[in-house]
Design a protein around this motif. Structure first.
Motif, PDB file in Angstrom:
ATOM      1  N   ARG A   1      25.373   7.429  44.652  1.00  0.00           N
ATOM      2  CA  ARG A   1      26.135   6.656  45.636  1.00  0.00           C
ATOM      3  C   ARG A   1      27.625   6.910  45.405  1.00  0.00           C
ATOM      4  NH1 ARG A   1      26.036   1.814  48.879  1.00  0.00           N
ATOM      5  NH2 ARG A   1      28.132   0.890  48.953  1.00  0.00           N
ATOM      6  N   TYR A   2      28.308   7.263  46.468  1.00  0.00           N
ATOM      7  CA  TYR A   2      29.729   7.605  46.427  1.00  0.00           C
ATOM      8  C   TYR A   2      30.514   6.558  47.201  1.00  0.00           C
ATOM      9  CZ  TYR A   2      34.039   9.979  47.908  1.00  0.00           C
ATOM     10  OH  TYR A   2      35.346  10.303  48.190  1.00  0.00           O
ATOM     11  N   GLU A   3      31.623   6.117  46.619  1.00  0.00           N
ATOM     12  CA  GLU A   3      32.538   5.203  47.288  1.00  0.00           C
ATOM     13  C   GLU A   3      33.969   5.686  47.095  1.00  0.00           C
ATOM     14  OE1 GLU A   3      29.987   1.091  46.443  1.00  0.00           O
ATOM     15  OE2 GLU A   3      31.971   1.394  45.515  1.00  0.00           O
ATOM     16  N   ALA A   4      34.739   5.733  48.172  1.00  0.00           N
ATOM     17  CA  ALA A   4      36.182   5.940  48.095  1.00  0.00           C
ATOM     18  C   ALA A   4      36.842   4.612  48.411  1.00  0.00           C
ATOM     19  CB  ALA A   4      36.640   7.006  49.081  1.00  0.00           C
ATOM     20  N   ARG A   5      37.734   4.170  47.514  1.00  0.00           N
ATOM     21  CA  ARG A   5      38.389   2.877  47.677  1.00  0.00           C
ATOM     22  C   ARG A   5      39.902   3.048  47.623  1.00  0.00           C
ATOM     23  NH1 ARG A   5      35.272  -1.645  47.491  1.00  0.00           N
ATOM     24  NH2 ARG A   5      33.048  -1.290  47.084  1.00  0.00           N
ATOM     25  N   THR A   6      40.594   2.171  48.319  1.00  0.00           N
ATOM     26  CA  THR A   6      42.050   2.233  48.359  1.00  0.00           C
ATOM     27  C   THR A   6      42.636   1.647  47.083  1.00  0.00           C
ATOM     28  OG1 THR A   6      42.355   0.053  49.344  1.00  0.00           O
ATOM     29  CG2 THR A   6      41.922   1.894  50.856  1.00  0.00           C
ATOM     30  N   ALA A   7      43.946   1.731  46.967  1.00  0.00           N
ATOM     31  CA  ALA A   7      44.637   1.232  45.778  1.00  0.00           C
ATOM     32  C   ALA A   7      44.429  -0.261  45.572  1.00  0.00           C
ATOM     33  CB  ALA A   7      46.133   1.537  45.875  1.00  0.00           C
ATOM     34  N   THR A   8      44.064  -0.985  46.625  1.00  0.00           N
ATOM     35  CA  THR A   8      43.794  -2.417  46.493  1.00  0.00           C
ATOM     36  C   THR A   8      42.307  -2.709  46.377  1.00  0.00           C
ATOM     37  OG1 THR A   8      43.804  -2.696  48.903  1.00  0.00           O
ATOM     38  CG2 THR A   8      45.889  -3.055  47.734  1.00  0.00           C
ATOM     39  N   GLY A   9      41.490  -1.653  46.287  1.00  0.00           N
ATOM     40  CA  GLY A   9      40.059  -1.830  46.068  1.00  0.00           C
ATOM     41  C   GLY A   9      39.219  -1.900  47.317  1.00  0.00           C
ATOM     42  N   ARG A  10      39.809  -1.730  48.500  1.00  0.00           N
ATOM     43  CA  ARG A  10      39.030  -1.824  49.741  1.00  0.00           C
ATOM     44  C   ARG A  10      38.217  -0.552  49.969  1.00  0.00           C
ATOM     45  NH1 ARG A  10      42.516  -3.592  54.685  1.00  0.00           N
ATOM     46  NH2 ARG A  10      43.910  -1.912  54.002  1.00  0.00           N
ATOM     47  N   LEU A  11      37.016  -0.723  50.513  1.00  0.00           N
ATOM     48  CA  LEU A  11      36.109   0.404  50.740  1.00  0.00           C
ATOM     49  C   LEU A  11      36.577   1.214  51.941  1.00  0.00           C
ATOM     50  CD1 LEU A  11      33.438   1.775  49.856  1.00  0.00           C
ATOM     51  CD2 LEU A  11      32.279   0.362  51.577  1.00  0.00           C
ATOM     52  N   TYR A  12      36.797   2.505  51.731  1.00  0.00           N
ATOM     53  CA  TYR A  12      37.237   3.375  52.816  1.00  0.00           C
ATOM     54  C   TYR A  12      36.150   4.335  53.268  1.00  0.00           C
ATOM     55  CZ  TYR A  12      40.469   5.885  55.785  1.00  0.00           C
ATOM     56  OH  TYR A  12      41.089   6.417  56.888  1.00  0.00           O
ATOM     57  N   ASP A  13      35.312   4.786  52.352  1.00  0.00           N
ATOM     58  CA  ASP A  13      34.294   5.788  52.669  1.00  0.00           C
ATOM     59  C   ASP A  13      33.123   5.573  51.711  1.00  0.00           C
ATOM     60  OD1 ASP A  13      32.939   8.005  53.646  1.00  0.00           O
ATOM     61  OD2 ASP A  13      34.146   9.459  52.533  1.00  0.00           O
ATOM     62  N   ALA A  14      31.911   5.864  52.186  1.00  0.00           N
ATOM     63  CA  ALA A  14      30.746   5.746  51.308  1.00  0.00           C
ATOM     64  C   ALA A  14      29.590   6.560  51.870  1.00  0.00           C
ATOM     65  CB  ALA A  14      30.329   4.283  51.151  1.00  0.00           C
ATOM     66  N   PHE A  15      28.803   7.100  50.967  1.00  0.00           N
ATOM     67  CA  PHE A  15      27.555   7.767  51.343  1.00  0.00           C
ATOM     68  C   PHE A  15      26.603   7.728  50.165  1.00  0.00           C
ATOM     69  CE2 PHE A  15      30.255  11.296  49.833  1.00  0.00           C
ATOM     70  CZ  PHE A  15      29.433  11.889  48.892  1.00  0.00           C
ATOM     71  N   GLN A  16      25.374   8.151  50.431  1.00  0.00           N
ATOM     72  CA  GLN A  16      24.337   8.151  49.401  1.00  0.00           C
ATOM     73  C   GLN A  16      23.518   9.426  49.510  1.00  0.00           C
ATOM     74  OE1 GLN A  16      22.050   4.435  48.629  1.00  0.00           O
ATOM     75  NE2 GLN A  16      20.287   5.636  49.326  1.00  0.00           N
ATOM     76  N   ILE A  17      23.180   9.990  48.371  1.00  0.00           N
ATOM     77  CA  ILE A  17      22.235  11.116  48.305  1.00  0.00           C
ATOM     78  C   ILE A  17      21.022  10.630  47.527  1.00  0.00           C
ATOM     79  CG2 ILE A  17      21.875  13.517  47.636  1.00  0.00           C
ATOM     80  CD1 ILE A  17      24.939  13.818  47.540  1.00  0.00           C
ATOM     81  N   SER A  18      19.857  10.717  48.154  1.00  0.00           N
ATOM     82  CA  SER A  18      18.613  10.284  47.522  1.00  0.00           C
ATOM     83  C   SER A  18      17.780  11.505  47.149  1.00  0.00           C
ATOM     84  CB  SER A  18      17.813   9.386  48.469  1.00  0.00           C
ATOM     85  OG  SER A  18      18.569   8.243  48.822  1.00  0.00           O
ATOM     86  N   ARG A  19      17.115  11.411  46.012  1.00  0.00           N
ATOM     87  CA  ARG A  19      16.333  12.528  45.467  1.00  0.00           C
ATOM     88  C   ARG A  19      14.884  12.078  45.294  1.00  0.00           C
ATOM     89  NH1 ARG A  19      15.247  14.376  40.147  1.00  0.00           N
ATOM     90  NH2 ARG A  19      15.224  16.653  39.951  1.00  0.00           N
ATOM     91  N   ASP A  20      13.948  12.832  45.887  1.00  0.00           N
ATOM     92  CA  ASP A  20      12.540  12.449  45.757  1.00  0.00           C
ATOM     93  C   ASP A  20      11.921  13.093  44.518  1.00  0.00           C
ATOM     94  OD1 ASP A  20      11.833  15.107  46.342  1.00  0.00           O
ATOM     95  OD2 ASP A  20      11.323  14.671  48.424  1.00  0.00           O
ATOM     96  N   GLY A  21      10.646  12.856  44.301  1.00  0.00           N
ATOM     97  CA  GLY A  21       9.973  13.345  43.102  1.00  0.00           C
ATOM     98  C   GLY A  21       9.905  14.848  42.997  1.00  0.00           C
ATOM     99  N   LYS A  22      10.088  15.553  44.099  1.00  0.00           N
ATOM    100  CA  LYS A  22      10.058  17.016  44.088  1.00  0.00           C
ATOM    101  C   LYS A  22      11.454  17.627  44.067  1.00  0.00           C
ATOM    102  CE  LYS A  22       5.601  17.327  46.467  1.00  0.00           C
ATOM    103  NZ  LYS A  22       4.865  17.890  47.626  1.00  0.00           N
ATOM    104  N   GLY A  23      12.453  16.785  43.891  1.00  0.00           N
ATOM    105  CA  GLY A  23      13.823  17.293  43.801  1.00  0.00           C
ATOM    106  C   GLY A  23      14.504  17.487  45.129  1.00  0.00           C
ATOM    107  N   ARG A  24      13.824  17.176  46.236  1.00  0.00           N
ATOM    108  CA  ARG A  24      14.454  17.300  47.547  1.00  0.00           C
ATOM    109  C   ARG A  24      15.442  16.158  47.755  1.00  0.00           C
ATOM    110  NH1 ARG A  24       8.712  17.965  50.503  1.00  0.00           N
ATOM    111  NH2 ARG A  24       8.538  15.987  49.356  1.00  0.00           N
TER     112      ARG A  24
END
Length: 442
Positions: A388-411
């Motif tokens: 899980r990725y989060e980009a936050r501003t200097a005051t801690g506010r969330l600016y950007d976010a995404f998630q990469i999920s990995r299954d049992g086969k590495g996909r």
């Protein structure tokens, strides 16, 4: 006339450091300072520490113990440092390096370093754990300018937001340099980093401002790595032969991290050599995740940037080995985009410092989200199944976010996370405080 609003006097661009002309506030002394820890190639079993003093009469020691609840540190392991001399505008300094190996994974150690008849505070450092163990890390784009004044708040906010972070990645241009105050700038960078630097595994990339122009404005002009870089950090030393001081890799709790030198690739002709080295580093990667750090972005965000050499030489290696993230800096704005033909790698450029440029029309058309006039830090939460990725501003506010999920086969599956993000930010000023229309802030 000075503009006055509801909050008082309008702010103006500040000097690059808080050090008055002629001051040697950051001169080395008998007391150890500029202490920074970095990961060994296998971060579960070792780390290294760099620090600075004035010239000592004997090689200094690092003392190590298992961290406990008693002030009695018990039996101490002593390691003798290797030292190098550096001359700067603040005089002579001696820089030391101690490598610690044979440690236990996911174990909290206490260490201190020696000066001339003095010792540092006891610092805590925890080694990396197993590959499936959750990891939190911080990523900072360019710090470069006004480190003590402006960057310090971003680093503090990053640590407050992610107090369990164990690893900090810096995407280069830590200082600006070139104005005769290089050592004072490094002093302010270390001051801005505070207790984070000795207590966390710190992994920086070299940027173009870590270099200087030798024989400037002559036919012999060339880029040369500055004297502070090789002595300020205790990096793994396993990089490409052509860039031995500035490229390296390490494994940290399920993540293989490879750090490149974009300046050398672009200006000194080492792109192919670095690509071959990176290919070898990633070919035998047994970790579920991979991150590459390089200062210059493969997809530029600022107008009139040309990093096509990186795109030609490095990008095919990233694609071939299915790298997850490419973390970058250099363009002093924020932007993220996917690879040309797939969701991964995600290419991210960010800026932690106050120097702010403007986005090119090309960046606006090909990246989302983007930002101007915004100091940022990034928090990554990683385990065997999810990043899980989060980009936050200097005051801690969330600016950007995404998630990469990995299954049992590495996909892997990529998912945008839009909930909670603040509105996009653009530069509100037609010119910078110094009247430049290519910058938002100095």
């Amino acid at each position: 006339m000075v503009a006055v609003g509801a909050m008082g006097v309008a702010p103006a661009a500040e000097p690059n450091t808080q050090v008055p002309a002629g001051s040697r506030h950051y001169a080395a002394s008998d007391f150890p300072d500029r202490i920074v820890a970095s990961p060994a190639q296998d971060a579960a079993t070792g780390f290294a520490v760099a620090w600075r003093t004035s010239t000592l009469s004997a090689p200094p020691l690092l003392e190590l113990a298992l961290a406990g609840d008693s002030p009695d540190m018990g039996r101490l392991r002593q390691i003798t440092a290797n030292s190098r001399i550096l001359q700067s505008e603040n005089g002579t300094s001696q820089h030391h390096r101690a490598d610690i190996d044979g440690l236990q994974p996911d174990t909290l150690y206490a260490y201190r370093v020696q000066g001339q008849g003095t010792w540092s505070a006891w610092n805590h450092f925890r080694t990396a754990g197993a590959a499936g163990q959750p990891l939190t890390l911080l990523y900072f784009g360019d710090t470069q300018n006004k480190n003590l004044s402006h960057v310090s708040r971003v680093i503090r906010q990053g640590w407050q937001t992610a107090p369990d972070a164990r690893l900090a990645l810096f995407a280069g241009d830590l200082v600006s340099g070139g104005d005769g105050m290089d050592d004072s700038e490094w002093g302010e960078w270390f001051a801005a980093g505070g207790w984070l630097l000795p207590g966390m595994a710190v992994a920086p990339a070299a940027g173009n401002h870590e270099y200087f122009e030798e024989f400037e404005d002559t036919p012999q002009e060339r880029r040369v790595l500055g004297g502070h870089w090789p002595v300020s950090f205790a990096l793994p030393g396993n990089g490409a032969v052509a860039t031995a001081n500035t490229t390296y890799w390490f494994d940290y709790q399920g993540v293989r991290v490879a750090v490149l030198d974009g300046t050398s690739a672009l200006d000194l002709g080492t792109a192919q050599a670095q690509a071959q080295w990176l290919d070898g580093v990633l070919a035998d990667n047994q970790q579920p995740w991979s991150i590459v750090v390089v200062h210059q972005p493969l997809y530029p965000l600022r107008a009139e940037r040309d990093t096509s050499v990186l795109a030609t030489q490095i990008r095919p290696v990233l694609q071939r080995h299915h790298v997850d993230l490419v973390l970058q800096g250099h363009d002093h704005t924020y932007g993220r985009r996917a690879d040309d033909n797939a969701a991964l790698p995600q290419y991210i450029s960010s800026v932690a410092g106050p120097k702010q440029y403007r986005l090119s029309p090309q960046a606006r058309a090909t990246m989302e989200p983007v930002a101007e006039d915004t100091q940022l830090f990034q928090v990554l939460h990683i385990d065997g199944k999810q990043l899980r990725y989060e980009a936050r501003t200097a005051t801690g506010r969330l600016y950007d976010a995404f998630q990469i999920s990995r299954d049992g086969k590495g996909r892997k599956q990529f998912t945008e996370l839009r909930e909670g993000r603040i509105a996009p930010r653009d530069c509100p000023r037609p010119v910078s405080p110094k009247g430049r229309d290519d910058r938002c802030w100095e």
